[in-house]
Design an enzyme around this catalytic site. Structure first.
Site, PDB file in Angstrom:
ATOM      1  N   SER A 291       0.900  -1.259   0.043  1.00  0.00           N
ATOM      2  CA  SER A 291       0.081  -0.151   0.072  1.00  0.00           C
ATOM      3  C   SER A 291       0.622   1.263  -0.057  1.00  0.00           C
ATOM      4  O   SER A 291       1.802   1.316   0.439  1.00  0.00           O
ATOM      5  CB  SER A 291      -0.893  -0.158   1.301  1.00  0.00           C
ATOM      6  OG  SER A 291      -0.164   0.346   2.518  1.00  0.00           O
ATOM      7  N   ASP A 292       0.487   2.262  -0.491  1.00  0.00           N
ATOM      8  CA  ASP A 292       1.244   3.727  -0.099  1.00  0.00           C
ATOM      9  C   ASP A 292       1.019   3.804   1.102  1.00  0.00           C
ATOM     10  O   ASP A 292       0.000   3.346   1.933  1.00  0.00           O
ATOM     11  CB  ASP A 292       0.510   4.733  -0.991  1.00  0.00           C
ATOM     12  CG  ASP A 292       1.533   5.785  -1.348  1.00  0.00           C
ATOM     13  OD1 ASP A 292       1.320   6.601  -2.046  1.00  0.00           O
ATOM     14  OD2 ASP A 292       2.414   5.915  -0.430  1.00  0.00           O
ATOM     15  N   TRP A 293       1.881   4.744   1.721  1.00  0.00           N
ATOM     16  CA  TRP A 293       1.950   4.951   3.057  1.00  0.00           C
ATOM     17  C   TRP A 293       0.365   5.716   3.669  1.00  0.00           C
ATOM     18  O   TRP A 293       0.241   6.586   3.190  1.00  0.00           O
ATOM     19  CB  TRP A 293       2.955   6.008   3.347  1.00  0.00           C
ATOM     20  CG  TRP A 293       3.282   6.598   4.867  1.00  0.00           C
ATOM     21  CD1 TRP A 293       2.527   6.971   5.667  1.00  0.00           C
ATOM     22  CD2 TRP A 293       4.500   6.471   5.181  1.00  0.00           C
ATOM     23  NE1 TRP A 293       3.137   7.322   6.789  1.00  0.00           N
ATOM     24  CE2 TRP A 293       4.398   6.793   6.797  1.00  0.00           C
ATOM     25  CE3 TRP A 293       5.678   6.159   4.838  1.00  0.00           C
ATOM     26  CZ2 TRP A 293       5.424   7.217   7.700  1.00  0.00           C
ATOM     27  CZ3 TRP A 293       6.715   6.574   5.787  1.00  0.00           C
ATOM     28  CH2 TRP A 293       6.686   6.979   7.181  1.00  0.00           C
ATOM     29  N   GLY A 294      -0.053   4.864   4.643  1.00  0.00           N
ATOM     30  CA  GLY A 294      -1.374   5.099   5.194  1.00  0.00           C
ATOM     31  C   GLY A 294      -2.654   4.901   4.232  1.00  0.00           C
ATOM     32  O   GLY A 294      -3.576   5.279   4.719  1.00  0.00           O
TER      33      GLY A 294
END
Ligand code: GLC
Length: 737
Positions: A291-294
């Site tokens: 996933s991208d960060w967050g």
């Protein structure tokens, strides 16, 4: 002698026996002689639920150097963690953490260390948007290979790059990170980057795993604001955004990153169709998605999950294998499996994907990064040479009235502007371990280039923004004494990149006012522009005799710029993104659909044409294009088709020329762009020389189109091949459905 030989043979037999014995005892996953799949399956069969879950998590190691993601220093990193984002520039800390994973855990599974190596690691290259303007994928591949080696030797196994988001809105700061507005361009440079980073052997200690991002459609962020909704139809998903990913997955990329954006109601990070249906089932990708960060936790504000646990369930079941810094999978995935909301089979598939990449990287055999000095790792002569050449070939000569450039006869040159002596801003965003002091300023480059040829005078004139005009006086004074005025303007590095949207792509007023004052002196004004996005230049264009878009050139900085200003280098860059006439024109891009009324519907207050078109770029020489020669007028199934164009250097300086080959399908069952780039080629052409540029056409790949389900079609009918202002017609007699 004979006894010794017998003793040796006995010893050898015993040790072979030991080895066989110990091999028999060691688990399959530790046996480098077994296949990756055998080792993966053996290891997964030995893992507990908790161990599997921890493999699917990525924390940071220390504070993030991406100001948009503030990570708490993770003091108690569990030794079983699957991955860490690694911010240090030497392998010591990494090796300490890796030792814990290898020696203090039950199975000794190595951690994979990731980092944003976007346009260089310590040797910082031009930003990617600039690299695309070089139209030299081979050189970009070499730059990525250098970045990979610097990173791997510093403890990084995996980069979150290349970014291949097609982007057409310069207000979006991340337009700087990709390869521009065209799908084919992003595909070619995405593939070149993957091959550069990964090489032919991920386990050789010099290559790193690549990561395509941000999958998918992030460049359509509404109004250029970051992290927001993207309205993307299935047709647009396939004809605009998918090609770079499809080609780069075929090229063997190890991983992908799911994007933040909501795609017409289903955020990427919870989008089973793209993450599993297309990527894993249709394309057969066998690496993993992080996933991208967050991005998982962000499914809550996006309104599709009520809490982190539901977000974890939706993201995982959609196809996100690893959680970057959400603390969602480590806290909830185990329970979701126990509750039957996530299947053990899907969990095992995700763990296999992560382990597969780790085995391919050779991390089980070589978990530790060998020690080396910074001198051995960074800024090697060959790396600097590539940096210089890539910057030279990325710079675009936008305007050159009456051949103002190159400056051949100036004996006194005024160098003015906030960018003239900046090092930091030349590196752009996502500079990884780049250091400002490594960058050569424009002023220093000019001083070196014009040594013993001209005297330079300097004045900042003004700051990048603000209203302080007190510096104008000195700038005007030195300009009065000069034969030519070089004005260095542009953007601060932090004005583009992530979370860096701007409501206008014009430069701050103070910079334009400085040029207005200087223009009054009646001297030739040469504008050098450093930016991470296309700029609004319609006013500055009228005030300048020559305009050089230097982008954010990286550490080579002022050298290639000065070489072009002085004429040592003939500029060859061409735009990978359109420069709108003004912000109000956005979105404006070359491969647009035709209007129902092509001659009406224009703006009342500004021109409808952009200021500088896609693929625009001037040279110090002139190139004459001959007639297009086609191998056939009609083609049927299985026929070959090639088109040639002779290009002659009719000027008086050698130069590199890129020929862009477009196609047009004026009548089709779905409307198609007025033209589509399908091939490009760059060649050096010496004075008086003629070079033949040739395009071998694969009918389906070049003339075909994809529908909203990604099916490729070739229809009967007339097609046009376009080069510059020339075009030829080809009748296609076959079709595929
Ligand atoms: C950021 C970016 C992404 C980057 C990641 C790790 O938020 O969106 O491009 O790779 O976090 O830094």
């Amino acid at each position: 002698m004979k006894n010794r030989k017998i003793a040796f043979l006995l010893l050898l037999a015993a040790s072979c026996n030991l080895t066989t014995q110990s091999k028999k005892d060691q688990p399959v996953y530790k046996d480098a002689g077994r296949s990756v799949e055998e080792r993966v399956n053996d290891l997964v069969s030995r893992m507990t639920l908790d161990e599997k879950v921890m493999q699917l998590n990525q924390y940071t190691l220390g504070r993030s150097d991406n100001a948009n993601n503030m990570a708490d220093p993770v003091n108690d990193i569990p030794a079983e963690i699957g991955s860490l984002i690694y911010f240090s520039s030497n392998p010591d800390l990494r090796n300490r953490l890796q030792k814990r994973a290898m020696e203090e855990t039950r199975l000794g599974i190595p951690v994979i260390f990731g980092y944003d190596v976007i346009h260089g690691y310590r040797t910082v290259y031009p930003i990617s948007l600039a690299q695309a303007c070089s139209w030299n994928p081979e050189l970009v591949k070499q730059a990525c290979a250098v970045a990979a080696q610097e990173a791997r030797m510093s403890g990084v196994d995996w980069t979150f790059s290349p970014m291949i988001d097609v982007a057409r809105d310069g207000r979006w700061g991340r337009v700087s990170e990709g390869y521009g507005e065209d799908p084919y361009t992003n595909a070619v440079f995405g593939v070149a980057s993957v091959k550069g980073y990964q090489g032919n052997d991920l386990s050789n200690g010099k290559n790193i795993a690549a990561c395509l991002k941000h999958y998918i459609g992030y460049g359509a962020s509404e109004a250029g604001r970051d992290y927001v909704y993207t309205e993307i139809s299935r047709q647009t998903l396939w004809d605009t955004y998918m090609l770079p990913y499809e080609e780069s997955v075929k090229a063997g990329v190890a991983t992908l990153m799911s994007s933040f954006n909501d795609i017409s109601g289903t955020p990427s990070t919870a989008n089973h169709y793209i993450l599993t249906g297309i990527l894993k089932q249709r394309w057969g990708h066998d690496g993993f998605v992080v996933s991208d960060w967050g991005a998982i936790a962000q499914l809550c504000p996006q309104g599709v999950a009520k809490d982190n646990k539901e977000a974890a369930q939706k993201a995982f079941n959609a196809g996100v294998d690893m959680d970057m810094m959400n603390r969602a999978y480590d806290n909830h995935l185990g329970d979701l499996v126990k509750e039957g909301k996530v299947s053990e089979e899907l969990l095992n598939d995700a763990v296999r994907r992560v382990l597969r990449v780790k085995f391919r990287l050779g991390l089980f055999e070589n978990p530790y990064t060998p020690q080396s000095t910074e001198k051995e790792r960074f800024l090697l002569p060959q790396s600097l040479k590539i940096a210089e050449q890539l910057s030279e070939e990325s710079i675009v000569l936008l305007k050159n009235e009456n051949n103002t450039l190159p400056l051949k006869n100036a004996s006194k040159i005024a160098v003015i502007g906030p960018m003239a002596k900046s090092q930091w801003h030349l590196l752009g965003s996502w500079r990884a371990q780049g250091k400002a002091e490594d960058a050569i300023t424009v002023y220093d480059g000019l001083e070196r280039e014009f040594k013993d040829k001209a005297k330079l005078f300097y004045a900042a004139g003004c700051d990048f923004d603000g209203e302080d005009k007190s510096g104008f006086k000195k700038a005007v004074t030195i300009a009065k004494e000069a034969d030519a005025v070089v004005v260095c303007l542009g953007e601060k590095a932090q004005w583009s990149g992530e979370n860096a949207s701007r409501s206008t792509i014009a430069l701050p007023q103070i910079q334009e006012e400085l040029v207005i004052e200087l223009k009054k002196l009646g001297k030739p004004v040469i504008l050098l522009l450093s930016s991470g996005r296309p700029l609004e230049l319609n006013r500055l264009e009228k005030l300048s005799n020559a305009i050089l878009q230097i982008w954010q050139p990286g550490i080579a900085g002022g050298n290639p710029v000065a070489g072009i200003v002085a004429g040592r280098i003939n500029p060859s860059g061409k735009l990978s993104i359109t420069f709108p006439y003004s912000t109000g024109q956005i979105p404006v891009y070359y491969n647009h659909r035709q209007s129902a009324r092509p001659h009406q519907g224009k703006y009342q207050d500004i021109p409808s044409a952009p200021l500088y078109e896609f693929a625009h770029g001037l040279s110090y020489t002139t190139f004459e294009y001959g007639d297009l020669k086609q191998s056939a007028l009609k083609v049927g199934k299985g026929d070959k088709l090639s088109i040639e164009v002779p290009v002659t250097n009719t000027g008086n300086i050698d130069g590199m020329e890129t020929v862009h080959w477009f196609i047009c399908d004026p009548v089709s069952s779905i409307s198609r762009p007025v033209k589509e780039l399908k091939h490009f080629e760059k060649q050096m052409i010496k004075v008086g020389e003629t070079k033949i540029f040739r395009f071998e056409i694969d009918l389906e790949k070049v003339f075909g189109f994809v529908d909203g389900e990604g099916n490729r079609f070739l229809e009967l009918g007339d097609y046009y091949i376009i080069v510059k202002d020339k075009k030829v017609k080809v009748e296609v007699l076959t079709e595929t459905f």
